[in-house]
Scaffold this motif. Structure first.
Motif, short mmCIF file in Angstrom:
data_model
loop_
_atom_site.label_atom_id
_atom_site.label_comp_id
_atom_site.label_asym_id
_atom_site.label_seq_id
_atom_site.Cartn_x
_atom_site.Cartn_y
_atom_site.Cartn_z
N ASP A 93 1.59 1.55 -3.67
CA ASP A 93 0.62 2.33 -4.42
C ASP A 93 0.74 3.76 -3.94
O ASP A 93 0.05 4.19 -3.03
CB ASP A 93 -0.81 1.82 -4.20
CG ASP A 93 -1.82 2.68 -4.94
OD1 ASP A 93 -1.45 3.29 -5.97
OD2 ASP A 93 -2.97 2.76 -4.50
N GLU A 94 1.68 4.47 -4.52
CA GLU A 94 1.88 5.87 -4.19
C GLU A 94 1.81 6.69 -5.46
O GLU A 94 2.61 7.59 -5.69
CB GLU A 94 3.21 6.05 -3.47
CG GLU A 94 3.25 5.33 -2.15
CD GLU A 94 4.27 5.91 -1.18
OE1 GLU A 94 4.98 6.85 -1.53
OE2 GLU A 94 4.33 5.39 -0.07
N SER A 95 0.85 6.39 -6.30
CA SER A 95 0.74 7.07 -7.59
C SER A 95 0.42 8.55 -7.43
O SER A 95 0.71 9.34 -8.31
CB SER A 95 -0.31 6.38 -8.46
OG SER A 95 -1.52 6.24 -7.76
N GLY A 120 0.82 -1.22 0.00
CA GLY A 120 0.00 0.00 0.00
C GLY A 120 0.84 1.25 0.00
O GLY A 120 1.87 1.33 -0.66
N LYS A 121 0.42 2.23 0.76
CA LYS A 121 1.11 3.52 0.85
C LYS A 121 2.05 3.49 2.04
O LYS A 121 1.63 3.35 3.18
CB LYS A 121 0.09 4.64 1.00
CG LYS A 121 -0.83 4.76 -0.19
CD LYS A 121 -1.86 5.84 0.06
CE LYS A 121 -2.93 5.79 -0.98
NZ LYS A 121 -2.73 6.52 -2.16
N SER A 133 4.04 3.39 -9.70
CA SER A 133 3.31 2.64 -8.69
C SER A 133 3.22 1.17 -9.08
O SER A 133 2.94 0.85 -10.24
CB SER A 133 1.91 3.22 -8.54
OG SER A 133 1.14 2.39 -7.71
N ASP A 134 3.45 0.26 -8.13
CA ASP A 134 3.35 -1.17 -8.43
C ASP A 134 1.92 -1.55 -8.80
O ASP A 134 1.70 -2.48 -9.56
CB ASP A 134 3.78 -2.00 -7.21
CG ASP A 134 5.27 -1.83 -6.91
OD1 ASP A 134 6.04 -1.62 -7.87
OD2 ASP A 134 5.64 -1.89 -5.74
N TYR A 135 0.94 -0.85 -8.29
CA TYR A 135 -0.46 -1.14 -8.60
C TYR A 135 -0.77 -0.82 -10.05
O TYR A 135 -1.67 -1.38 -10.64
CB TYR A 135 -1.39 -0.34 -7.69
CG TYR A 135 -1.51 -0.87 -6.28
CD1 TYR A 135 -0.45 -1.49 -5.63
CD2 TYR A 135 -2.70 -0.73 -5.58
CE1 TYR A 135 -0.56 -1.95 -4.34
CE2 TYR A 135 -2.82 -1.18 -4.27
CZ TYR A 135 -1.74 -1.79 -3.67
OH TYR A 135 -1.87 -2.25 -2.38
N ARG A 136 -0.05 0.15 -10.63
CA ARG A 136 -0.29 0.54 -12.02
C ARG A 136 0.55 -0.26 -13.01
O ARG A 136 0.33 -0.17 -14.20
CB ARG A 136 -0.06 2.03 -12.19
CG ARG A 136 -1.01 2.86 -11.38
CD ARG A 136 -0.89 4.32 -11.74
NE ARG A 136 -1.70 5.15 -10.88
CZ ARG A 136 -2.96 5.46 -11.11
NH1 ARG A 136 -3.56 5.00 -12.18
NH2 ARG A 136 -3.63 6.23 -10.28
#
Length: 51
Positions: free
Chosen positions: A35-37, A16-17, A47-50
């Protein structure tokens, strides 16, 4: 706490953040999934989530 868990034999993951500087610093975790987009500190950060 992550470093103590790692030292006790656990494999640790921060998800997460993390709100750390620099963003990819592990701070005791074995790995992070970030996830720090909304908070980009450098042009090469993604971001790893993106991903």
């Amino acid at each position: 706490m992550p470093q103590l868990s790692h030292d006790a034999g656990y494999y640790t993951t921060g998800i997460g953040k993390m709100h750390w500087h620099p963003q990819r610093s592990l701070h005791g975790f074995d790995q992070t999934i970030l996830d720090e987009s909304g908070r980009v500190e450098s042009v090469d950060f993604r971001s790893d989530y993106r991903s």
